[in-house]
Design an enzyme around this catalytic site. Structure first.
Site, mmCIF file in Angstrom:
data_model
loop_
_atom_site.group_PDB
_atom_site.id
_atom_site.type_symbol
_atom_site.label_atom_id
_atom_site.label_comp_id
_atom_site.label_asym_id
_atom_site.label_seq_id
_atom_site.Cartn_x
_atom_site.Cartn_y
_atom_site.Cartn_z
ATOM 1 N N GLU A 104 0.672 -1.282 0.037
ATOM 2 C CA GLU A 104 -0.216 0.091 0.114
ATOM 3 C C GLU A 104 0.764 1.052 0.061
ATOM 4 O OE1 GLU A 104 -4.054 -1.875 1.981
ATOM 5 O OE2 GLU A 104 -2.884 -0.171 2.840
ATOM 6 N N CYS A 125 -2.004 9.162 2.996
ATOM 7 C CA CYS A 125 -1.903 8.610 1.815
ATOM 8 C C CYS A 125 -2.864 9.046 0.685
ATOM 9 C CB CYS A 125 -1.673 7.084 1.736
ATOM 10 S SG CYS A 125 -3.342 6.420 2.578
HETATM 11 P P1 NAD Z 1 8.685 4.355 4.204
HETATM 12 O O1 NAD Z 1 8.783 3.663 3.086
HETATM 13 O O2 NAD Z 1 9.780 5.264 4.520
HETATM 14 O O3 NAD Z 1 8.608 3.475 5.573
HETATM 15 C C1 NAD Z 1 7.419 2.519 5.626
HETATM 16 C C2 NAD Z 1 7.833 1.358 6.758
HETATM 17 O O4 NAD Z 1 9.225 0.619 5.852
HETATM 18 C C3 NAD Z 1 8.749 1.790 7.800
HETATM 19 O O5 NAD Z 1 8.425 1.094 8.856
HETATM 20 C C4 NAD Z 1 10.144 1.480 7.702
HETATM 21 O O6 NAD Z 1 11.047 1.309 8.646
HETATM 22 C C5 NAD Z 1 10.441 0.325 6.655
HETATM 23 N N1 NAD Z 1 11.443 0.297 5.735
HETATM 24 C C6 NAD Z 1 12.043 1.125 5.148
HETATM 25 N N2 NAD Z 1 13.128 0.710 4.492
HETATM 26 C C7 NAD Z 1 12.903 -0.935 4.392
HETATM 27 C C8 NAD Z 1 13.466 -2.054 3.841
HETATM 28 N N3 NAD Z 1 14.374 -1.691 2.804
HETATM 29 N N4 NAD Z 1 13.119 -3.094 3.786
HETATM 30 C C9 NAD Z 1 11.832 -3.442 5.068
HETATM 31 N N5 NAD Z 1 11.338 -2.302 5.420
HETATM 32 C C10 NAD Z 1 11.886 -1.025 5.175
HETATM 33 O O7 NAD Z 1 7.228 5.193 4.316
HETATM 34 P P2 NAD Z 1 6.744 6.040 5.553
HETATM 35 O O8 NAD Z 1 7.414 7.307 5.493
HETATM 36 O O9 NAD Z 1 6.554 5.318 6.738
HETATM 37 O O10 NAD Z 1 5.260 6.215 4.985
HETATM 38 C C11 NAD Z 1 4.912 7.367 4.289
HETATM 39 C C12 NAD Z 1 4.458 6.831 2.926
HETATM 40 O O11 NAD Z 1 3.396 5.539 3.262
HETATM 41 C C13 NAD Z 1 3.902 7.721 1.937
HETATM 42 O O12 NAD Z 1 4.287 7.640 0.921
HETATM 43 C C14 NAD Z 1 2.314 7.329 1.957
HETATM 44 O O13 NAD Z 1 1.527 7.734 1.031
HETATM 45 C C15 NAD Z 1 2.370 6.048 2.087
HETATM 46 N N6 NAD Z 1 1.140 5.419 2.971
HETATM 47 C C16 NAD Z 1 0.326 4.607 1.899
HETATM 48 C C17 NAD Z 1 -1.032 4.229 2.552
HETATM 49 C C18 NAD Z 1 -1.974 3.419 1.638
HETATM 50 O O14 NAD Z 1 -2.774 2.901 2.128
HETATM 51 N N7 NAD Z 1 -1.611 3.159 0.329
HETATM 52 C C19 NAD Z 1 -1.345 4.461 3.726
HETATM 53 C C20 NAD Z 1 -0.466 5.209 4.480
HETATM 54 C C21 NAD Z 1 0.948 5.488 4.072
#
Ligand code: NAD
Length: 466
Positions: free
Chosen positions: A238, A272
């Site tokens: 997501e 999001c």
């Molecule tokens: P992010 O991608 O920076 O991090 C998300 C998660 O991934 C965190 O827990 C992080 O520690 C982990 N992570 C980072 N690198 C990783 C790796 N290499 N392997 C495994 N895990 C890893 O995102 P964020 O800043 O936490 O969230 C914001 C983003 O999330 C925005 O783009 C937003 O639009 C999206 N979002 C989408 C939805 C949806 O339903 N589509 C909902 C909420 C947020």
């Protein structure tokens, strides 16, 4: 010495706490515990899995004040919005609980009497479902109760064990969620928090898990997909959005403006499904713009612990530079700054709510996810021009059309690549409807019945009496 994660209050920049991070060995140990415990959990009658989830529902409501205060302290989310988020989870739990039995029930789809084929016994064809097993839930910080709960609640109900990695920017809330689930009766080895940043998330993916349910950015989502591809496990992503809204010529400009300002700036634009770009038909543009700017100017910005604060700080310091760069890029290419445009000179990671007009699609603010309190408004001359612009990003999470004619709105929305389509509403999620993205907004579905099936794998039973 263990690596430490520093948890900072975005409103004050004060250190709240340092927490030890799970290293690879700790992640492996947690995985092994979950693997050993999962079959016993799956073998329980569904009612025994529902009971602790309903207790969790009660505790969320009972303890909302403390939980909301914790969420506000580490993310800067205004306290009223933190409470709203937590208090919306019970409705989602109710949907999952009401539908769990139907989804898990065996379905006989064919029956053949004995002797239908010479010398053969009767035949039944039955569809059943098994849990995936041990799943990883790697979560974002912007709505930890929503995006986590959409995964771990149905996953647990369907009989899976969950390794839950909250975002490093919502770790205290992740811990509080785990404590609450355990206090509700979910076994310690069935829901296990895994603490750390991206490195810890990557270590989790090295374990022989049976599925990964990720919420986060497109950039990280790609890394997850690459890491899990050789495993051939269910990988649900997501991801982000660049959600458009279009205000048609026949819309009530003032009403649309108030709704879209909220859709763009709620949670400081860090949703999001936040409205990220607005197209307005020239016939209604002036009325819309005036009302929009007045609404944004009326938003109360300040201390997120005050119950009447609407805009707090952004949750992550690096986002301030992303926002400033989008504004600078837009102004350099001819945009008009109507309000905001810079960080605020006060402690905390505050960015003034920003409205840009005279924008176009050469500007990053109309192309790349903003994820903050900055919005571009573009004037259009026709529905066809609006459709072309709405389509012009690789994302596809939500899209909204404001106007009086339902058929016209539906016709416009059908042409847009989007998982959710809104007529006269926006930034809205329902447990009864599938939540999914297209293009760079991701893969897979949460919520609705599909959001229960996604934690299961089908089994075809061919049952012939001997
Ligand atoms: P992010 O991608 O920076 O991090 C998300 C998660 O991934 C965190 O827990 C992080 O520690 C982990 N992570 C980072 N690198 C990783 C790796 N290499 N392997 C495994 N895990 C890893 O995102 P964020 O800043 O936490 O969230 C914001 C983003 O999330 C925005 O783009 C937003 O639009 C999206 N979002 C989408 C939805 C949806 O339903 N589509 C909902 C909420 C947020």
């Amino acid at each position: 010495m263990a690596n430490l994660l520093s948890i900072i209050n975005p409103a004050t920049e004060a250190l709240i706490q340092e927490m030890p991070v799970d290293d690879k060995a700790a992640v492996a140990e947690k995985y092994a515990r979950a693997r050993a415990a999962q079959p016993g959990w799956a073998a329980l009658p569904l009612a025994d899995r529902i009971k602790p989830i309903l207790r969790f529902r009660e505790l969320l409501v009972e303890r909302v004040d403390a939980l909301a205060a914790l969420l506000t302290s580490e993310t800067g989310k205004p306290i009223t919005q933190a409470r709203n988020e937590i208090l919306a989870v019970p409705g989602r739990i109710d949907f999952f609980v009401e539908n769990a039995d139907r989804v898990l029930s065996l379905e006989r789809v064919y029956a053949e009497p004995a002797g239908a084929l010479p010398g053969m016994g009767s035949l039944e064809e039955v569809i059943g479902h098994d849990p995936l097993g041990v799943i990883a839930n790697i979560s974002a910080w912007n709505y930890p109760y929503f995006v986590g709960g959409n995964v771990f609640i149905p996953a647990l109900l369907m009989g899976n064990a969950v390794l839950y990695k909250p975002s490093e920017f919502a770790t205290l809330t992740g811990g509080a969620i785990a404590d609450l689930l355990h206090a509700s009766g979910i076994p310690q080895d069935i829901f296990i928090p895994v603490i750390g940043s991206g490195l810890t998330g990557a270590a989790l993916l090295e374990q022989p898990i049976d599925g990964v349910f990720f919420t986060g950015s497109y950039a990280t989502g790609q890394k997850i997909a690459i890491a899990t591809a050789p495993k051939l496990i269910r990988t649900q992503l997501e991801l982000g959005g660049k959600d458009p809204a279009y205000v048609c010529a026949d819309a009530n400009g003032a009403v649309a403006a108030a709704a879209l300002a909220d859709g763009a700036f709620y949670n400081n634009g860090q949703s999001c499904c936040a409205v990220e770009r607005i197209y307005v038909h020239t016939e209604v543009y002036d009325e819309f713009f005036e009302a929009f700017l007045a609404t944004v100017r009326g938003f109360k910005l300040g201390d997120p612990t005050d119950s009447d604060t609407y805009l707090g700080p952004v949750s992550r310091k690096p986002q301030l530079s992303v926002l400033a760069e989008q504004v600078t890029d837009a102004l350099a290419k001819g945009a008009t700054l109507c309000c905001g445009g810079q960080t605020l000179d006060r402690p905390g990671w505050y960015f003034a709510p920003t409205v840009l007009t005279e924008v176009n699609h050469t500007m990053t603010v109309m192309q790349e996810e903003t994820f903050g309190p900055v919005i571009g408004i573009q004037r259009v001359a026709s529905d066809a021009e609006a459709v072309a612009l709405m389509q012009d990003t690789p994302y596809g999470l939500t899209a909204a059309v404001y106007g009086t004619e339902r058929d016209r709105a539906v016709d416009i929305l059908r042409q847009i690549k989007t998982g959710s389509a809104y007529w006269n509403c926006c930034d809205r999620v329902s447990p009864r409807l599938p939540w999914s993205g297209r293009g760079h907004s991701g893969l897979g579905t949460t919520l609705s019945q599909a959001g229960l099936y996604t934690f299961l794998q089908p089994r075809a039973w061919h049952l012939r009496a001997g």
